[in-house]
Scaffold this active site. Structure first.
Site, PDB file in Angstrom:
ATOM      1  NE  ARG A   1       3.136  63.986  14.100  1.00  0.00           N
ATOM      2  CZ  ARG A   1       1.950  63.906  14.691  1.00  0.00           C
ATOM      3  NH1 ARG A   1       1.876  64.029  15.983  1.00  0.00           N
ATOM      4  NH2 ARG A   1       0.868  63.685  14.004  1.00  0.00           N
TER       5      ARG A   1
ATOM      6  CG  ASP B   1      -2.395  63.389  17.746  1.00  0.00           C
ATOM      7  OD1 ASP B   1      -2.552  63.942  16.637  1.00  0.00           O
ATOM      8  OD2 ASP B   1      -1.587  62.461  17.929  1.00  0.00           O
TER       9      ASP B   1
ATOM     10  NE  ARG C   1       2.995  49.636  13.570  1.00  0.00           N
ATOM     11  CZ  ARG C   1       1.857  50.223  13.161  1.00  0.00           C
ATOM     12  NH1 ARG C   1       1.115  49.643  12.262  1.00  0.00           N
ATOM     13  NH2 ARG C   1       1.492  51.372  13.658  1.00  0.00           N
TER      14      ARG C   1
ATOM     15  CD  GLU D   1      -4.027  67.822   4.233  1.00  0.00           C
ATOM     16  OE1 GLU D   1      -4.939  67.001   4.464  1.00  0.00           O
ATOM     17  OE2 GLU D   1      -3.030  67.953   4.962  1.00  0.00           O
TER      18      GLU D   1
ATOM     19  CE1 TYR E   1      -0.677  68.327  13.902  1.00  0.00           C
ATOM     20  CE2 TYR E   1      -0.425  66.569  15.494  1.00  0.00           C
ATOM     21  CZ  TYR E   1      -1.024  67.083  14.383  1.00  0.00           C
ATOM     22  OH  TYR E   1      -2.001  66.364  13.736  1.00  0.00           O
TER      23      TYR E   1
ATOM     24  NE  ARG F   1      -3.289  64.572   5.037  1.00  0.00           N
ATOM     25  CZ  ARG F   1      -3.206  64.577   6.365  1.00  0.00           C
ATOM     26  NH1 ARG F   1      -2.919  63.467   6.996  1.00  0.00           N
ATOM     27  NH2 ARG F   1      -3.429  65.679   7.049  1.00  0.00           N
TER      28      ARG F   1
ATOM     29  NE  ARG G   1       4.260  74.216   4.590  1.00  0.00           N
ATOM     30  CZ  ARG G   1       4.530  74.890   3.490  1.00  0.00           C
ATOM     31  NH1 ARG G   1       4.837  76.173   3.553  1.00  0.00           N
ATOM     32  NH2 ARG G   1       4.537  74.285   2.335  1.00  0.00           N
TER      33      ARG G   1
HETATM   34  P1  FAD Z   1      -8.470  74.376  17.339  1.00  0.00           P
HETATM   35  O1  FAD Z   1      -9.229  73.183  16.906  1.00  0.00           O
HETATM   36  O2  FAD Z   1      -7.600  75.041  16.346  1.00  0.00           O
HETATM   37  O3  FAD Z   1      -9.508  75.435  17.913  1.00  0.00           O
HETATM   38  C1  FAD Z   1      -9.138  76.773  18.203  1.00  0.00           C
HETATM   39  C2  FAD Z   1     -10.329  77.650  17.859  1.00  0.00           C
HETATM   40  O4  FAD Z   1     -10.081  78.981  18.319  1.00  0.00           O
HETATM   41  C3  FAD Z   1     -10.574  77.734  16.363  1.00  0.00           C
HETATM   42  O5  FAD Z   1     -11.902  77.356  16.073  1.00  0.00           O
HETATM   43  C4  FAD Z   1     -10.316  79.214  16.050  1.00  0.00           C
HETATM   44  O6  FAD Z   1     -11.166  79.712  15.031  1.00  0.00           O
HETATM   45  C5  FAD Z   1     -10.632  79.875  17.382  1.00  0.00           C
HETATM   46  N1  FAD Z   1      -9.974  81.178  17.550  1.00  0.00           N
HETATM   47  C6  FAD Z   1      -8.664  81.461  17.354  1.00  0.00           C
HETATM   48  N2  FAD Z   1      -8.425  82.765  17.583  1.00  0.00           N
HETATM   49  C7  FAD Z   1      -9.612  83.317  17.928  1.00  0.00           C
HETATM   50  C8  FAD Z   1     -10.005  84.658  18.275  1.00  0.00           C
HETATM   51  N3  FAD Z   1      -9.123  85.662  18.267  1.00  0.00           N
HETATM   52  N4  FAD Z   1     -11.306  84.875  18.581  1.00  0.00           N
HETATM   53  C9  FAD Z   1     -12.213  83.869  18.565  1.00  0.00           C
HETATM   54  N5  FAD Z   1     -11.888  82.592  18.239  1.00  0.00           N
HETATM   55  C10 FAD Z   1     -10.601  82.312  17.933  1.00  0.00           C
HETATM   56  N6  FAD Z   1      -5.649  65.088  15.810  1.00  0.00           N
HETATM   57  C11 FAD Z   1      -5.975  63.787  16.028  1.00  0.00           C
HETATM   58  O7  FAD Z   1      -6.083  63.378  17.192  1.00  0.00           O
HETATM   59  N7  FAD Z   1      -6.209  62.932  14.980  1.00  0.00           N
HETATM   60  C12 FAD Z   1      -6.115  63.330  13.674  1.00  0.00           C
HETATM   61  O8  FAD Z   1      -6.339  62.524  12.757  1.00  0.00           O
HETATM   62  C13 FAD Z   1      -5.776  64.692  13.416  1.00  0.00           C
HETATM   63  N8  FAD Z   1      -5.653  65.130  12.144  1.00  0.00           N
HETATM   64  C14 FAD Z   1      -5.324  66.433  11.922  1.00  0.00           C
HETATM   65  C15 FAD Z   1      -5.202  66.850  10.589  1.00  0.00           C
HETATM   66  C16 FAD Z   1      -4.854  68.167  10.331  1.00  0.00           C
HETATM   67  C17 FAD Z   1      -4.728  68.617   8.905  1.00  0.00           C
HETATM   68  C18 FAD Z   1      -4.604  69.064  11.402  1.00  0.00           C
HETATM   69  C19 FAD Z   1      -4.197  70.483  11.129  1.00  0.00           C
HETATM   70  C20 FAD Z   1      -4.725  68.651  12.718  1.00  0.00           C
HETATM   71  C21 FAD Z   1      -5.086  67.331  12.996  1.00  0.00           C
HETATM   72  N9  FAD Z   1      -5.237  66.884  14.309  1.00  0.00           N
HETATM   73  C22 FAD Z   1      -5.553  65.556  14.533  1.00  0.00           C
HETATM   74  C23 FAD Z   1      -5.033  67.783  15.463  1.00  0.00           C
HETATM   75  C24 FAD Z   1      -6.345  68.417  15.926  1.00  0.00           C
HETATM   76  O9  FAD Z   1      -6.869  69.240  14.907  1.00  0.00           O
HETATM   77  C25 FAD Z   1      -6.070  69.256  17.191  1.00  0.00           C
HETATM   78  O10 FAD Z   1      -5.600  68.422  18.227  1.00  0.00           O
HETATM   79  C26 FAD Z   1      -7.273  69.992  17.733  1.00  0.00           C
HETATM   80  O11 FAD Z   1      -8.029  70.604  16.745  1.00  0.00           O
HETATM   81  C27 FAD Z   1      -6.801  71.052  18.725  1.00  0.00           C
HETATM   82  O12 FAD Z   1      -7.896  71.682  19.337  1.00  0.00           O
HETATM   83  P2  FAD Z   1      -7.745  73.164  19.890  1.00  0.00           P
HETATM   84  O13 FAD Z   1      -9.020  73.477  20.586  1.00  0.00           O
HETATM   85  O14 FAD Z   1      -6.479  73.302  20.632  1.00  0.00           O
HETATM   86  O15 FAD Z   1      -7.540  74.060  18.583  1.00  0.00           O
HETATM   87  N1  UDP Z   2       5.348  61.868   6.614  1.00  0.00           N
HETATM   88  C1  UDP Z   2       5.968  61.429   5.460  1.00  0.00           C
HETATM   89  N2  UDP Z   2       5.297  60.623   4.589  1.00  0.00           N
HETATM   90  C2  UDP Z   2       4.016  60.227   4.829  1.00  0.00           C
HETATM   91  C3  UDP Z   2       3.384  60.669   6.010  1.00  0.00           C
HETATM   92  C4  UDP Z   2       4.081  61.492   6.869  1.00  0.00           C
HETATM   93  O1  UDP Z   2       7.116  61.754   5.214  1.00  0.00           O
HETATM   94  O2  UDP Z   2       3.445  59.503   3.991  1.00  0.00           O
HETATM   95  C5  UDP Z   2       6.124  62.743   7.532  1.00  0.00           C
HETATM   96  C6  UDP Z   2       5.951  64.220   7.242  1.00  0.00           C
HETATM   97  O3  UDP Z   2       7.177  64.863   7.520  1.00  0.00           O
HETATM   98  C7  UDP Z   2       4.913  64.648   8.253  1.00  0.00           C
HETATM   99  C8  UDP Z   2       5.238  63.768   9.458  1.00  0.00           C
HETATM  100  O4  UDP Z   2       5.696  62.550   8.874  1.00  0.00           O
HETATM  101  O5  UDP Z   2       5.024  66.006   8.558  1.00  0.00           O
HETATM  102  C9  UDP Z   2       4.068  63.512  10.376  1.00  0.00           C
HETATM  103  O6  UDP Z   2       3.015  62.958   9.621  1.00  0.00           O
HETATM  104  P1  UDP Z   2       1.690  62.415  10.261  1.00  0.00           P
HETATM  105  O7  UDP Z   2       0.815  61.939   9.150  1.00  0.00           O
HETATM  106  O8  UDP Z   2       2.022  61.479  11.352  1.00  0.00           O
HETATM  107  O9  UDP Z   2       1.094  63.695  10.972  1.00  0.00           O
HETATM  108  P2  UDP Z   2       0.121  64.865  10.529  1.00  0.00           P
HETATM  109  O10 UDP Z   2       0.170  65.064   9.055  1.00  0.00           O
HETATM  110  O11 UDP Z   2      -1.218  64.441  11.035  1.00  0.00           O
HETATM  111  O12 UDP Z   2       0.696  66.018  11.250  1.00  0.00           O
END
Ligand code: FAD
Ligand code: UDP
Length: 372
Positions: A174, A351, A178, A301, A349, A281, A250
């Site tokens: 990921r 997006d 560039r 974070e 994972y 972060r 995680r």
């Molecule tokens: P979730 O958002 O996890 O929703 C699932 C829901 O189900 C939750 O609200 C949970 O409480 C509920 N649930 C689970 N079990 C039960 C149960 N038994 N009963 C009732 N409810 C339940 N994506 C991007 O495109 N851009 C980003 O910048 C980005 N940054 C991220 C940063 C972090 C730290 C993380 C962890 C993810 C990030 N993502 C990002 C990914 C993004 O969060 C996910 O793509 C998205 O939230 C997935 O949606 P979902 O509906 O599959 O899951």
């Molecule tokens: N990563 C890293 N250094 C950085 C940012 C990311 O080594 O400054 C690595 C790290 O292993 C991370 C992966 O790249 O798990 C993906 O990071 P990204 O920020 O793309 O994804 P996210 O944290 O949103 O899952």
């Protein structure tokens, strides 16, 4: 609790559940969304603190090259022109991300792409890695030892709680690298953050849907609700009572505080890439929406090993977990009354744009199965 007859029960109000619920409700289906947290939106949820929309579960920047998905989300929110250009802090020095000509110029003094590519190629050639066996080797042949040591090793080992040599190579694919002076982290055609945050966007998606929050699906008893079909977006191993054992995740926790100054770090996200800082972060939320408030809200974070009761943020895509997930996926396929989706249902994972695409496709498929 509502005792209506529903066409669909959707477990989870994240973007997968909310998108699917919207598609079906738009076609007149009766949908109940059940959410265990006390709010909707899943991990994209934002809450307003001191007039600032805080990304409670981590920084969420919407980016996509999928035209349909981009058109879909803009039915529910206006997006701003935020471009993600995070910085890396390594031993107190600030560097540009993603690894690009700005980074290479500062590291090696290389002013042209040709010079930088030559320098990187010569570093990589000395490594003698033909087939990368783990994340460390994969990263080394992608970005070379200088970038790896400063920006990847410490961050990745904190993020995953494992040594880079014990992690699968796939995680690092990921990482963008560039040869332009472009600090835009993403390469997608469309990017932005919904003005006002993600929560109002999801509220609009769920306008014609019954929603209950603060209710865990597994605490419900037979007869609490009636639905012909269930779309389940929670943890797949939990659904099946962990019969084959537990998948690993995680987790993260966030320490959030309001600070009495208008601008703390001047950018939405700084990655702390050395091992010394315990967090990965610092997020300054107002910058996602170009906030001009007198105060600011920041979140530290911290990555953590997942245990029961914690939020399962990231699936761990190593051999053990992938094999275990496959066994649960086989069980899931045998259930015609339940559809598994979203990042926890698929143990992947994804997006945001990807879960929306998958939920739109699922909605289409369900409607066509019903001949609609
Ligand atoms: P979730 O958002 O996890 O929703 C699932 C829901 O189900 C939750 O609200 C949970 O409480 C509920 N649930 C689970 N079990 C039960 C149960 N038994 N009963 C009732 N409810 C339940 N994506 C991007 O495109 N851009 C980003 O910048 C980005 N940054 C991220 C940063 C972090 C730290 C993380 C962890 C993810 C990030 N993502 C990002 C990914 C993004 O969060 C996910 O793509 C998205 O939230 C997935 O949606 P979902 O509906 O599959 O899951
Ligand atoms: N990563 C890293 N250094 C950085 C940012 C990311 O080594 O400054 C690595 C790290 O292993 C991370 C992966 O790249 O798990 C993906 O990071 P990204 O920020 O793309 O994804 P996210 O944290 O949103 O899952």
């Amino acid at each position: 609790m509502a005792k209506k007859q529903y066409d669909y029960l959707v477990v989870g109000s994240g973007l997968f559940g909310a998108t699917f619920a919207f598609v079906m409700a738009e076609k007149g289906k009766k949908v109940l969304v059940m959410e265990k947290r006390n709010h909707i939106g899943g991990n994209a949820y934002t809450e307003t603190i001191d007039g600032i929309n805080v990304h409670r579960y981590g920084p969420h920047i919407f980016h996509t090259s999928d035209k349909d998905v981009w058109a879909f989300v803009r039915r529910f929110a206006e997006f701003n022109n935020f471009v993600n250009s995070p910085l890396a802090s390594y031993r107190g020095e600030l560097w540009n991300l993603p690894f690009n000509m700005n980074t290479f110029y500062r590291l090696w003094g290389t002013a042209t792409p040709e010079e930088a590519q030559k320098k990187l190629a010569s570093q990589i050639a000395q490594l003698n890695i033909a087939e990368p066996k783990n994340l460390e080797e994969q990263a080394l042949i992608l970005v070379g030892p200088d970038v790896y040591e400063r920006f990847v090793k410490g961050y990745t080992e904190k993020q995953w709680g494992r040594k880079c040599i014990d992690l699968p190579a796939s995680i690092i694919k990921r990482l963008p690298c560039r040869f332009t002076f472009d600090n835009n982290y993403f390469t997608d055609r469309y990017q932005g953050v919904p003005i006002g945050g993600y929560t109002p966007m999801v509220e609009k998606m769920l306008k014609d849907v019954d929603v209950i929050t603060g209710v865990d699906y597994f605490d419900c008893k037979e007869g609490d609700f009636y639905a012909k079909k269930t779309v389940y977006t929670g943890m797949i191993d939990r659904f099946f009572g962990y019969v084959y054992g537990k998948l690993q995740y995680r987790s993260l926790f966030f320490e959030t505080k309001t600070i009495n100054q208008p601008n703390y770090q001047g950018v939405a996200v700084i990655n702390y890439t050395d091992r010394h800082a315990p967090y990965t972060r610092i997020i300054e939320h107002k910058h996602f929406e170009f906030g001009t408030q007198d105060r600011t809200v920041i979140s530290f974070e911290y990555p953590a090993e997942w245990k029961e009761g914690m939020e399962p943020y990231y699936p761990i895509g190593d051999k053990r977990n992938t094999a275990l997930y496959r066994r649960y996926a086989d069980l899931a396929r045998s259930r015609t009354d339940v559809i598994f989706g979203g990042r926890l249902g698929a143990y992947r994972y994804y997006d945001m744009d990807r879960v929306i695409r998958l939920a739109l496709d699922l909605g289409k498929k369900e409607l066509s199965n019903r001949g609609e």
